[in-house]
Design a protein around this motif. Structure first.
Motif, short mmCIF file in Angstrom:
data_model
loop_
_atom_site.label_atom_id
_atom_site.label_comp_id
_atom_site.label_asym_id
_atom_site.label_seq_id
_atom_site.Cartn_x
_atom_site.Cartn_y
_atom_site.Cartn_z
N ILE A 86 0.85 -1.20 0.00
CA ILE A 86 0.00 0.00 0.00
C ILE A 86 0.88 1.25 0.00
O ILE A 86 1.62 1.50 0.96
CB ILE A 86 -0.92 0.01 1.24
N ASN A 87 0.79 1.99 -1.10
CA ASN A 87 1.57 3.21 -1.24
C ASN A 87 0.80 4.37 -0.60
O ASN A 87 -0.29 4.73 -1.06
CB ASN A 87 1.80 3.46 -2.74
N PHE A 88 1.36 4.94 0.46
CA PHE A 88 0.67 6.03 1.17
C PHE A 88 0.70 7.36 0.40
O PHE A 88 0.01 8.30 0.77
CB PHE A 88 1.30 6.23 2.56
N LYS A 89 1.55 7.45 -0.62
CA LYS A 89 1.67 8.67 -1.43
C LYS A 89 1.78 9.92 -0.54
O LYS A 89 2.41 9.87 0.51
CB LYS A 89 0.51 8.77 -2.42
N ASP A 90 1.11 11.02 -0.91
CA ASP A 90 1.12 12.20 -0.03
C ASP A 90 -0.31 12.63 0.30
O ASP A 90 -0.58 13.80 0.52
CB ASP A 90 1.92 13.36 -0.64
N ASN A 140 11.33 4.52 -8.80
CA ASN A 140 10.78 4.77 -10.14
C ASN A 140 9.26 4.69 -10.21
O ASN A 140 8.70 4.28 -11.23
CB ASN A 140 11.41 3.80 -11.15
N HIS A 141 8.60 5.06 -9.13
CA HIS A 141 7.14 5.17 -9.24
C HIS A 141 6.83 6.22 -10.31
O HIS A 141 7.59 7.18 -10.50
CB HIS A 141 6.54 5.58 -7.89
N ALA A 142 5.70 6.07 -11.00
CA ALA A 142 5.32 7.02 -12.06
C ALA A 142 5.27 8.46 -11.54
O ALA A 142 5.44 9.40 -12.32
CB ALA A 142 3.97 6.62 -12.65
N LEU A 153 -3.90 4.62 -15.57
CA LEU A 153 -4.90 4.00 -14.70
C LEU A 153 -4.67 4.32 -13.22
O LEU A 153 -5.52 4.01 -12.37
CB LEU A 153 -4.92 2.47 -14.89
N ILE A 154 -3.52 4.92 -12.91
CA ILE A 154 -3.19 5.21 -11.50
C ILE A 154 -4.19 6.20 -10.91
O ILE A 154 -4.47 7.25 -11.49
CB ILE A 154 -1.75 5.75 -11.38
N GLY A 155 -4.74 5.84 -9.77
CA GLY A 155 -5.66 6.74 -9.06
C GLY A 155 -7.09 6.68 -9.57
O GLY A 155 -7.97 7.36 -9.05
N GLY A 156 -7.35 5.84 -10.58
CA GLY A 156 -8.70 5.77 -11.15
C GLY A 156 -9.44 4.51 -10.69
O GLY A 156 -8.99 3.79 -9.79
N ASP A 157 -10.57 4.28 -11.34
CA ASP A 157 -11.41 3.14 -10.94
C ASP A 157 -11.33 1.96 -11.91
O ASP A 157 -12.06 0.99 -11.76
CB ASP A 157 -12.87 3.60 -10.83
N ALA A 185 -2.44 -0.08 -10.06
CA ALA A 185 -3.23 0.95 -10.71
C ALA A 185 -4.69 0.52 -10.79
O ALA A 185 -5.02 -0.47 -11.46
CB ALA A 185 -2.72 1.32 -12.11
N GLY A 186 -5.52 1.25 -10.07
CA GLY A 186 -6.95 1.02 -10.11
C GLY A 186 -7.42 -0.24 -9.39
O GLY A 186 -8.59 -0.61 -9.47
N VAL A 187 -6.51 -0.91 -8.67
CA VAL A 187 -6.91 -2.15 -7.98
C VAL A 187 -7.79 -1.78 -6.78
O VAL A 187 -7.39 -0.99 -5.93
CB VAL A 187 -5.66 -2.94 -7.52
N VAL A 221 -0.02 -7.17 -5.42
CA VAL A 221 -0.47 -5.89 -5.97
C VAL A 221 0.10 -4.71 -5.19
O VAL A 221 0.45 -4.82 -4.02
CB VAL A 221 -2.01 -5.78 -5.97
N LEU A 222 0.14 -3.61 -5.91
CA LEU A 222 0.54 -2.32 -5.34
C LEU A 222 -0.70 -1.44 -5.49
O LEU A 222 -1.25 -1.35 -6.60
CB LEU A 222 1.69 -1.83 -6.20
N LEU A 223 -1.16 -0.84 -4.41
CA LEU A 223 -2.34 0.00 -4.55
C LEU A 223 -2.32 1.15 -3.54
O LEU A 223 -1.50 1.16 -2.63
CB LEU A 223 -3.62 -0.83 -4.41
N ALA A 224 -3.23 2.09 -3.75
CA ALA A 224 -3.26 3.27 -2.87
C ALA A 224 -4.70 3.67 -2.58
O ALA A 224 -5.26 3.37 -1.52
CB ALA A 224 -2.49 4.42 -3.51
N SER A 225 -5.35 4.34 -3.55
CA SER A 225 -6.64 4.97 -3.27
C SER A 225 -7.71 3.99 -2.79
O SER A 225 -8.53 4.34 -1.94
CB SER A 225 -7.15 5.72 -4.52
N GLY A 226 -7.67 2.77 -3.27
CA GLY A 226 -8.71 1.78 -2.92
C GLY A 226 -8.84 1.56 -1.43
O GLY A 226 -9.94 1.33 -0.92
#
Ligand code: G3P
Length: 226
Positions: free
Chosen positions: A4-8, A96-98, A152-156, A181-183, A200-205
């Motif tokens: 889980i990428n906490f991003k900012d 190297n995250h996008a 697809l990053i951050g989308g549904d 991405a989108g998971v 998987v790598l995910l964030a917003s979900g």
């Protein structure tokens, strides 16, 4: 494995990084599903100290600054070096995250520096396509290569709606592929695994669940895929 990428996001930085990571540590303790949180370098020490059972990665690392003869300068200033990551208690790093891209030379240099001074760290290198994943995997040997189509990053829309990307990546890179991405659901993760991904790598979900549930509930739901 669920990374889980906490991003900012406000919900996952500062004091919120600690409270959220504690919720995810609870999920790990209850289910045993391998869960990793990837936090901003400023939050790393607080999360590591608050969550002794949880794997905590840093969102990036720097290579060492070199002197004129291309050897590591004796002292470094302001860099997120392998030694500082080790001292802070990180168990790994993503590169190297996008949203924090690096060129291949930089990736190779950072991986070499990590291998020299923090070889036990898990390194995940992200790539936006199977071609880039293949190019990176020829340059460096790391724990995982994570494929995330940038659009697809951050989308549904889940990366698993493009199965050919995952199949190609597994064919080109081998069996250490993660996808992101989108998971959002356990079904997405099951599909990713069927296509050969290890996790998987995910964030917003899970950080910003849209279904009215909590991050804890969202992550519990995802663990059903394991
Ligand atoms: O690093 C994971 C991330 O880029 C994917 O984000 O919100 O699409 O799960 P998200």
């Amino acid at each position: 494995m669920i990374i889980i990428n906490f991003k900012d996001y406000d919900e996952s930085t500062g004091e919120n990084a600690v409270s959220l990571a504690k919720e995810f540590e609870k999920v790990f303790n209850e289910t045993g599903v391998p869960i990793v949180v990837v936090v901003h370098p400023f939050d790393l020490r607080n999360v590591v100290e608050a969550c002794p059972n949880l794997a905590v990665y840093c969102q990036t690392a720097d290579g060492y600054t070199l002197d004129e003869s291309h050897t590591k300068k004796k002292t470094q200033t302001g860099r997120i070096t392998p030694i500082m990551l080790k001292k802070t208690g990180a168990t790994g790093v993503i590169l190297n995250h996008a949203e924090n891209p690096l060129v291949d030379d930089e990736i190779e240099r950072i991986v070499n520096d990590m291998n020299a001074d923090f070889p036990e760290a898990q390194i995940v290198v992200c790539a936006g396509s199977s071609e880039r994943a293949e190019a990176v995997s020829k340059r460096v040997e790391v724990a995982y290569i994570a494929i995330e189509p940038p659009d697809l990053i951050g989308g549904d829309i889940s990366v698993t709606t493009r199965p050919e990307i995952i199949e190609e990546a597994v064919e080109k890179v081998g069996d250490n592929v993660l996808v992101g991405a989108g998971v959002k659901t356990a079904e997405d993760i099951t599909k990713a695994k069927e296509l050969g991904a290890k996790g998987v790598l995910l964030a917003s979900g899970v950080i910003k669940p849209k279904d009215g549930g909590t991050p804890y509930e969202s992550l519990i739901a995802l663990t059903k895929a394991f």
